[in-house]
Motif scaffolding. Structure first.
Motif, PDB file in Angstrom:
ATOM      1  N   ASP A  46       9.462  10.553   2.296  1.00  0.00           N
ATOM      2  CA  ASP A  46       9.788   9.667   1.333  1.00  0.00           C
ATOM      3  C   ASP A  46       8.839   8.810   0.502  1.00  0.00           C
ATOM      4  OD1 ASP A  46       8.861   8.583   3.376  1.00  0.00           O
ATOM      5  OD2 ASP A  46      10.299   6.853   3.336  1.00  0.00           O
ATOM      6  N   GLY A  47       7.885   9.442   0.388  1.00  0.00           N
ATOM      7  CA  GLY A  47       6.716   8.233   0.076  1.00  0.00           C
ATOM      8  C   GLY A  47       5.545   7.927   0.822  1.00  0.00           C
ATOM      9  N   SER A 107      -2.026  -4.693   8.823  1.00  0.00           N
ATOM     10  CA  SER A 107      -1.412  -4.120   9.441  1.00  0.00           C
ATOM     11  C   SER A 107       0.406  -4.218   7.825  1.00  0.00           C
ATOM     12  CB  SER A 107      -0.905  -6.001  10.243  1.00  0.00           C
ATOM     13  OG  SER A 107      -1.929  -6.025  11.796  1.00  0.00           O
ATOM     14  N   ASN A 108       1.089  -3.457   8.570  1.00  0.00           N
ATOM     15  CA  ASN A 108       2.740  -3.254   7.577  1.00  0.00           C
ATOM     16  C   ASN A 108       3.062  -4.916   8.190  1.00  0.00           C
ATOM     17  OD1 ASN A 108       2.340  -1.070   6.107  1.00  0.00           O
ATOM     18  ND2 ASN A 108       2.198   0.020   8.520  1.00  0.00           N
ATOM     19  N   THR A 109       3.654  -5.147   7.233  1.00  0.00           N
ATOM     20  CA  THR A 109       4.505  -6.504   7.161  1.00  0.00           C
ATOM     21  C   THR A 109       5.950  -6.133   6.548  1.00  0.00           C
ATOM     22  OG1 THR A 109       4.020  -6.989   5.647  1.00  0.00           O
ATOM     23  CG2 THR A 109       3.373  -8.217   6.883  1.00  0.00           C
ATOM     24  N   GLU A 110       7.195  -6.477   7.269  1.00  0.00           N
ATOM     25  CA  GLU A 110       8.580  -5.983   6.715  1.00  0.00           C
ATOM     26  C   GLU A 110       8.684  -6.064   5.389  1.00  0.00           C
ATOM     27  OE1 GLU A 110      10.918  -4.858   8.334  1.00  0.00           O
ATOM     28  OE2 GLU A 110       9.425  -4.310   9.948  1.00  0.00           O
ATOM     29  N   ASP A 111       7.550  -7.030   4.501  1.00  0.00           N
ATOM     30  CA  ASP A 111       7.641  -7.210   2.996  1.00  0.00           C
ATOM     31  C   ASP A 111       6.564  -5.894   2.147  1.00  0.00           C
ATOM     32  OD1 ASP A 111       9.227  -9.199   4.009  1.00  0.00           O
ATOM     33  OD2 ASP A 111       7.027 -10.266   3.701  1.00  0.00           O
ATOM     34  N   GLU A 112       6.269  -5.688   2.500  1.00  0.00           N
ATOM     35  CA  GLU A 112       4.794  -4.649   2.347  1.00  0.00           C
ATOM     36  C   GLU A 112       4.667  -3.882   3.342  1.00  0.00           C
ATOM     37  OE1 GLU A 112       1.867  -6.794   1.118  1.00  0.00           O
ATOM     38  OE2 GLU A 112       1.039  -5.251   0.029  1.00  0.00           O
ATOM     39  N   ARG A 113       4.713  -2.453   2.987  1.00  0.00           N
ATOM     40  CA  ARG A 113       5.248  -1.204   4.583  1.00  0.00           C
ATOM     41  C   ARG A 113       4.579  -0.302   2.992  1.00  0.00           C
ATOM     42  NH1 ARG A 113       6.715  -0.113   8.995  1.00  0.00           N
ATOM     43  NH2 ARG A 113       7.647  -2.031   9.181  1.00  0.00           N
ATOM     44  N   TYR A 114       4.032   0.538   4.251  1.00  0.00           N
ATOM     45  CA  TYR A 114       2.923   1.481   3.713  1.00  0.00           C
ATOM     46  C   TYR A 114       2.793   2.715   4.522  1.00  0.00           C
ATOM     47  CZ  TYR A 114       0.385  -1.871  -0.117  1.00  0.00           C
ATOM     48  OH  TYR A 114       0.459  -2.341  -0.768  1.00  0.00           O
ATOM     49  N   SER A 115       3.062   2.641   5.587  1.00  0.00           N
ATOM     50  CA  SER A 115       3.271   3.607   6.127  1.00  0.00           C
ATOM     51  C   SER A 115       4.666   3.005   7.231  1.00  0.00           C
ATOM     52  CB  SER A 115       2.166   4.412   7.281  1.00  0.00           C
ATOM     53  OG  SER A 115       1.796   2.830   8.174  1.00  0.00           O
ATOM     54  N   GLN A 143       6.215   5.180  -4.702  1.00  0.00           N
ATOM     55  CA  GLN A 143       5.209   4.791  -4.513  1.00  0.00           C
ATOM     56  C   GLN A 143       5.576   3.390  -3.364  1.00  0.00           C
ATOM     57  OE1 GLN A 143       2.324   5.580  -6.198  1.00  0.00           O
ATOM     58  NE2 GLN A 143       1.753   3.520  -4.866  1.00  0.00           N
ATOM     59  N   PRO A 144       4.634   3.679  -2.209  1.00  0.00           N
ATOM     60  CA  PRO A 144       4.605   2.957  -1.091  1.00  0.00           C
ATOM     61  C   PRO A 144       4.152   1.134  -1.483  1.00  0.00           C
ATOM     62  CG  PRO A 144       3.849   4.911  -0.235  1.00  0.00           C
ATOM     63  CD  PRO A 144       3.402   4.758  -1.695  1.00  0.00           C
ATOM     64  N   PRO A 145       4.647   0.176  -1.394  1.00  0.00           N
ATOM     65  CA  PRO A 145       4.931  -0.427  -0.318  1.00  0.00           C
ATOM     66  C   PRO A 145       7.144  -0.216  -0.708  1.00  0.00           C
ATOM     67  CG  PRO A 145       4.363  -2.258  -1.078  1.00  0.00           C
ATOM     68  CD  PRO A 145       3.904  -1.504  -1.980  1.00  0.00           C
ATOM     69  N   HIS A 146       7.337   0.523   0.655  1.00  0.00           N
ATOM     70  CA  HIS A 146       8.745   0.143   0.585  1.00  0.00           C
ATOM     71  C   HIS A 146       9.495  -0.234   1.815  1.00  0.00           C
ATOM     72  CE1 HIS A 146       9.688   4.084   0.983  1.00  0.00           C
ATOM     73  NE2 HIS A 146       8.443   4.853   0.005  1.00  0.00           N
ATOM     74  N   ALA A 147      10.334   0.285   2.291  1.00  0.00           N
ATOM     75  CA  ALA A 147      10.969  -0.200   3.735  1.00  0.00           C
ATOM     76  C   ALA A 147      11.059   1.697   4.857  1.00  0.00           C
ATOM     77  CB  ALA A 147      12.584  -0.398   3.904  1.00  0.00           C
ATOM     78  N   MET A 148      11.344   1.739   5.320  1.00  0.00           N
ATOM     79  CA  MET A 148      11.721   2.864   6.081  1.00  0.00           C
ATOM     80  C   MET A 148      12.771   3.646   5.723  1.00  0.00           C
ATOM     81  SD  MET A 148       9.301   2.914   9.797  1.00  0.00           S
ATOM     82  CE  MET A 148      10.269   1.429  10.069  1.00  0.00           C
ATOM     83  N   LEU A 149      12.643   4.957   4.932  1.00  0.00           N
ATOM     84  CA  LEU A 149      13.942   5.226   3.979  1.00  0.00           C
ATOM     85  C   LEU A 149      14.572   6.246   4.987  1.00  0.00           C
ATOM     86  CD1 LEU A 149      12.943   5.663   0.491  1.00  0.00           C
ATOM     87  CD2 LEU A 149      14.368   3.482   2.028  1.00  0.00           C
TER      88      LEU A 149
END
Lengths: 184, 179
Positions: free
Chosen positions: B53-54, B79-87, B151-157
């Motif tokens: 999913d990227g 750290s990942n946050t809920e708004d900004e998630r890279y992995s 393209q991240p950041p996005h939620a776990m799809l």
């Protein structure tokens, strides 16, 4: 008076520069400066399989006075550094330096007191080639990138202006210790 | 006094080798014009992989930097946050740099990577004319976005949490049949 006044300005000199650059790159003789394992790959590049003579570079000169390019192949120890500099000083202008392999480029994995941390501490380097050791294709690729540089090199007053511009740029560059951001 | 054989036959035999060679196949590789592929597991430039999913696979654990014998890798995790998630999961690699003037392409970082985020490509044309451009940053190393990737950041799809990703029990990405 001369032919250059009849032509539009800049045409003749740029053409001369182009022709001179073509001549320089078409017979570009390297000096042997094999210091370690990279030298084996450098010799292979001159051999029949990769055949540097396709680019007019088959003669690895043992005498620096007849060479245009110094391929520093291998790790340069502190004791070798003055010798390297002397060989470079003996070469005739125009001269170019190719740092082959990570040891010559930056010291590589030998981060210790015995090895010069990159030959650019001793001589100006025109092309850096990573790899440990780089395969002959990588060396040929680096040499061809250097050929492109040589082809577009300047002559006469243009050359002096270019050197001055580069020096001013280097003097005004931000020191590494003051760089901020991600690169550290 | 050389014998008759040495005077007459030996030169002919010697040039015979030269003559026969003219009919042999040429071994020279026409490198920049015809590129021969490397061995499939050739150690070339690194690549930071992505989930289908990227999202990035790198979790910023710095094990590659610790394994590196030449100290060529610099990693800084965040750290990942809920708004900004890279992995998927807790952490991601915020800064990722490989200095190709130090890297000896030994592959110890690949062995150390726990998520298969770091692998090596077969690309080897790396030469450049200054030292700064040979420090590759994260955007130079990341794998390109394939169809279906975002393209991240996005939620776990693909799953509800990172466990789904690491167990391989995630939903297939859109536009893609295989997981």
């Amino acid at each position: 008076m001369g032919i250059e006044e009849k032509l539009p300005s800049g045409v003749l000199l740029t053409t001369v520069e182009g022709v001179a650059g073509y001549m320089r790159k078409a017979s570009f003789w390297p000096a042997t400066f094999g210091l370690a394992c990279c030298a084996i790959e450098m010799m292979t590049s001159g051999g029949p399989r990769y055949d540097l003579s396709r680019f007019g570079m088959e003669v690895f000169r043992a005498s620096p006075r007849q060479a245009d390019l110094m391929i520093v192949a291998g790790r340069v120890s502190q004791k070798m550094a003055p010798v390297l500099r002397q060989i470079y000083d003996q070469m005739a202008e125009p001269k170019y330096v190719l740092a082959m392999g990570v040891c010559a480029s930056s010291g590589g994995m030998f981060n210790n007191y015995a090895i010069v941390q990159g030959v650019d501490h001793v001589v100006p380097v025109d092309m850096y080639l990573p790899g440990c050791p780089p395969r002959p294709e990588m060396l040929i690729d680096a040499i061809l990138k250097l050929h492109k540089q040589v082809q577009t090199s300047k002559l006469g007053s243009n050359r002096r202006d270019q050197i001055e511009a580069l020096e001013t740029e280097a003097l005004n560059a931000l020191p590494t210790s003051e760089m901020k951001g991600l690169l550290r | 006094m050389p014998t008759l054989k040495e005077q007459f036959w030996d030169p002919v035999a010697g040039f015979g080798v030269t003559f026969r060679t003219m009919f042999k196949k040429v071994v020279t590789e026409q490198y920049p014009f015809e590129k021969k592929p490397t061995a499939p597991r050739f150690h070339g430039r690194h690549q930071l992989n992505r989930w289908p999913d990227g999202l990035e696979k790198c979790i910023g654990c710095e094990l590659c930097a610790w394994a590196c014998p030449a100290d060529a890798i610099y990693v800084e995790g965040a750290s990942n946050t809920e708004d900004e998630r890279y992995s998927p999961g807790e952490r991601y690699g915020r800064v990722y740099q490989i200095n190709y003037l130090r890297c000896i392409l030994c592959g110890l970082c690949i062995e150390a990577c726990p998520t298969r985020a770091l692998t090596m490509t077969n690309e080897y044309e790396l030469a450049d004319d200054n030292r700064a451009d040979l420090i590759y940053e994260k955007q130079d190393l990341l794998a390109p976005l394939l169809p279906g990737m975002e393209q991240p950041p996005h939620a776990m799809l693909l799953g509800d949490d990172e466990g789904d990703y690491y167990r391989g029990s995630f939903r297939p990405a859109k536009n893609e049949s295989e997981a």
